[in-house]
Motif scaffolding. Structure first.
Motif, PDB file in Angstrom:
ATOM      1  N   SER A   1      83.883 -15.235 -78.599  1.00 45.19           N
ATOM      2  CA  SER A   1      84.450 -14.509 -79.613  1.00 45.19           C
ATOM      3  C   SER A   1      83.651 -13.643 -80.888  1.00 45.19           C
ATOM      4  CB  SER A   1      85.455 -15.386 -80.322  1.00 45.19           C
ATOM      5  OG  SER A   1      84.679 -16.424 -81.170  1.00 45.19           O
ATOM      6  N   THR A   2      84.237 -12.795 -81.091  1.00 46.05           N
ATOM      7  CA  THR A   2      83.417 -11.923 -82.186  1.00 46.05           C
ATOM      8  C   THR A   2      83.067 -12.761 -83.378  1.00 46.05           C
ATOM      9  OG1 THR A   2      84.992  -9.896 -81.620  1.00 46.05           O
ATOM     10  CG2 THR A   2      83.491  -9.906 -83.670  1.00 46.05           C
ATOM     11  N   GLU A   3      83.703 -13.484 -83.877  1.00 43.11           N
ATOM     12  CA  GLU A   3      83.545 -14.526 -84.812  1.00 43.11           C
ATOM     13  C   GLU A   3      82.238 -15.513 -84.526  1.00 43.11           C
ATOM     14  OE1 GLU A   3      86.390 -14.336 -83.571  1.00 43.11           O
ATOM     15  OE2 GLU A   3      87.666 -13.610 -85.151  1.00 43.11           O
ATOM     16  N   ASP A   4      82.154 -15.886 -83.304  1.00 38.90           N
ATOM     17  CA  ASP A   4      81.158 -16.804 -83.099  1.00 38.90           C
ATOM     18  C   ASP A   4      79.828 -15.773 -82.937  1.00 38.90           C
ATOM     19  OD1 ASP A   4      82.575 -18.944 -82.564  1.00 38.90           O
ATOM     20  OD2 ASP A   4      82.934 -18.740 -80.465  1.00 38.90           O
ATOM     21  N   LEU A   5      79.932 -14.556 -82.431  1.00 40.88           N
ATOM     22  CA  LEU A   5      78.825 -13.568 -82.393  1.00 40.88           C
ATOM     23  C   LEU A   5      78.227 -13.513 -83.929  1.00 40.88           C
ATOM     24  CD1 LEU A   5      79.829 -11.068 -79.698  1.00 40.88           C
ATOM     25  CD2 LEU A   5      78.241 -12.880 -79.345  1.00 40.88           C
TER      26      LEU A   5
ATOM     27  N   SER B   1      78.541 -15.252 -86.433  1.00 43.05           N
ATOM     28  CA  SER B   1      78.092 -16.557 -86.860  1.00 43.05           C
ATOM     29  C   SER B   1      76.729 -16.635 -86.219  1.00 43.05           C
ATOM     30  CB  SER B   1      78.732 -17.591 -86.487  1.00 43.05           C
ATOM     31  OG  SER B   1      80.052 -17.645 -87.078  1.00 43.05           O
ATOM     32  N   LEU B   2      76.415 -16.310 -85.159  1.00 41.85           N
ATOM     33  CA  LEU B   2      75.137 -16.545 -84.551  1.00 41.85           C
ATOM     34  C   LEU B   2      74.091 -15.660 -84.971  1.00 41.85           C
ATOM     35  CD1 LEU B   2      73.399 -17.810 -82.217  1.00 41.85           C
ATOM     36  CD2 LEU B   2      74.218 -16.210 -80.751  1.00 41.85           C
ATOM     37  N   LYS B   3      74.626 -14.259 -85.319  1.00 41.01           N
ATOM     38  CA  LYS B   3      73.767 -13.486 -85.745  1.00 41.01           C
ATOM     39  C   LYS B   3      73.329 -13.727 -87.195  1.00 41.01           C
ATOM     40  CE  LYS B   3      73.736  -8.590 -87.619  1.00 41.01           C
ATOM     41  NZ  LYS B   3      74.428  -7.326 -88.091  1.00 41.01           N
ATOM     42  N   LYS B   4      74.162 -13.997 -87.971  1.00 38.58           N
ATOM     43  CA  LYS B   4      73.946 -14.646 -89.138  1.00 38.58           C
ATOM     44  C   LYS B   4      72.969 -15.709 -89.514  1.00 38.58           C
ATOM     45  CE  LYS B   4      75.971 -16.163 -93.549  1.00 38.58           C
ATOM     46  NZ  LYS B   4      77.166 -16.731 -94.336  1.00 38.58           N
ATOM     47  N   PHE B   5      73.130 -16.479 -88.483  1.00 41.10           N
ATOM     48  CA  PHE B   5      72.136 -17.835 -88.452  1.00 41.10           C
ATOM     49  C   PHE B   5      70.766 -17.359 -88.124  1.00 41.10           C
ATOM     50  CE2 PHE B   5      69.944 -20.656 -85.251  1.00 41.10           C
ATOM     51  CZ  PHE B   5      69.659 -21.701 -86.354  1.00 41.10           C
ATOM     52  N   LEU B   6      70.733 -16.269 -86.827  1.00 46.65           N
ATOM     53  CA  LEU B   6      69.409 -16.132 -86.305  1.00 46.65           C
ATOM     54  C   LEU B   6      68.769 -15.134 -87.621  1.00 46.65           C
ATOM     55  CD1 LEU B   6      70.503 -14.736 -82.759  1.00 46.65           C
ATOM     56  CD2 LEU B   6      69.067 -16.657 -83.275  1.00 46.65           C
TER      57      LEU B   6
ATOM     58  N   ALA C   1      68.357 -10.078 -77.557  1.00 48.78           N
ATOM     59  CA  ALA C   1      69.432 -10.159 -76.618  1.00 48.78           C
ATOM     60  C   ALA C   1      70.800  -9.595 -77.281  1.00 48.78           C
ATOM     61  CB  ALA C   1      69.405 -11.493 -76.142  1.00 48.78           C
ATOM     62  N   LEU C   2      71.089 -10.498 -78.360  1.00 52.18           N
ATOM     63  CA  LEU C   2      72.225 -10.264 -79.097  1.00 52.18           C
ATOM     64  C   LEU C   2      72.508  -8.812 -79.529  1.00 52.18           C
ATOM     65  CD1 LEU C   2      74.788 -11.700 -79.937  1.00 52.18           C
ATOM     66  CD2 LEU C   2      73.816 -12.245 -82.189  1.00 52.18           C
ATOM     67  N   PHE C   3      71.389  -8.202 -80.060  1.00 48.25           N
ATOM     68  CA  PHE C   3      71.481  -6.827 -80.275  1.00 48.25           C
ATOM     69  C   PHE C   3      71.785  -6.020 -79.341  1.00 48.25           C
ATOM     70  CE2 PHE C   3      69.593  -2.575 -81.630  1.00 48.25           C
ATOM     71  CZ  PHE C   3      70.277  -2.294 -82.457  1.00 48.25           C
TER      72      PHE C   3
END
Length: 252
Positions: free
Chosen positions: A164-168, A170-175, A205-207
């Motif tokens: 989900s967009t929310e998970d992505l 949150s992951l970006k913020k954490f990273l 990878a996320l970017f």
């Protein structure tokens, strides 16, 4: 080539079997000069060789003695090879293994024919040619079609879950936060350094929306030689239609 816990002894089989060695050298040669070869591609070649070694071990289980792979590349052993490949991929539930082994076996039969041609070994060359003829005529019906059908059915019943967009977010913020914290240490220990590299790989990878293994293959030289957005011959109309954030990304 490393040994694996699941299939010990395959390294020795690959080293001792002439046909498997030639198969590996053929595929390594396709990768170009050594300095241009990627670790991932070299690992893929090793995986192919191990697959053939597993097949050879399984084939020799039906024999009184241990024979080289070339012994089974003949018309008399074709049915045994097809039966063994089918059993192997069905046991582990991997249709792709059956499809891959089909490609490898066809290449091996051609390599055997080529090797025998150089040695002027007419008898063994005839064996390889007869095996290839039977492969072209029967392999699809005996192995490939069944494996492809199983693969399609498995894919139809497999759930495709997207994050989900929310998970992505949150992951970006954490990273980002974790990278900033860890980068403040000017002299990290080795475990800390490895952790930082993992964070950076995940961030890239996320970017880029890339697979992690693609990012892990990036070299410093790849980054240095990259084509920057402002170096491209960009169409002015397209550039002016971009949002401010998109223009900023183009310059990276």
């Amino acid at each position: 080539m490393k040994e694996t816990k699941e299939n010990p002894g395959l390294k020795k089989v690959c080293q001792e079997d002439e046909l498997i060695r030639q198969f590996g050298l053929y595929h390594l040669g396709r990768l170009g000069p050594l300095e241009e070869q990627r670790l991932k591609d070299q690992d893929n070649v090793r995986t192919k060789m191990r697959s053939l070694a597993r097949l050879l071990v399984r084939l020799n289980g039906e024999e009184l003695f241990s024979y080289p792979l070339s012994h089974f590349i003949c018309a008399q052993k074709f049915d045994l090879v097809a039966k063994t490949v089918k059993e192997m991929y069905q046991e582990i539930g991997s249709s792709q293994l059956g499809l891959n082994l089909g490609h490898y076996i066809k290449q091996v039969s051609l390599l055997k024919s080529s090797m025998c041609l150089r040695r002027q070994d007419c008898r063994r060359k005839k064996e390889a040619n007869e095996f290839t003829e039977m492969f072209d005529a029967e392999w699809k019906g005996k192995v490939s079609s069944v494996a492809n059908r199983s693969k399609r059915l498995k894919a139809m019943n497999k759930r495709c879950e997207l994050p989900s967009t929310e998970d992505l977010v949150s992951l970006k913020k954490f990273l980002v936060e974790e990278i900033q914290i860890k980068m403040e240490n000017p002299a990290p220990t080795y475990p800390e350094y490895v952790y930082i590299t993992h964070l950076l790989i995940a961030r890239i990878a996320l970017f880029n929306k890339r697979r992690v293994n693609e990012v892990s293959e990036l070299k410093v030289s790849d980054f240095q030689k990259r084509i920057r957005g402002d170096e491209l011959d960009t169409n002015t109309e397209i550039y002016n239609s971009l949002a401010v954030s998109e223009k900023a990304l183009l310059k990276r």
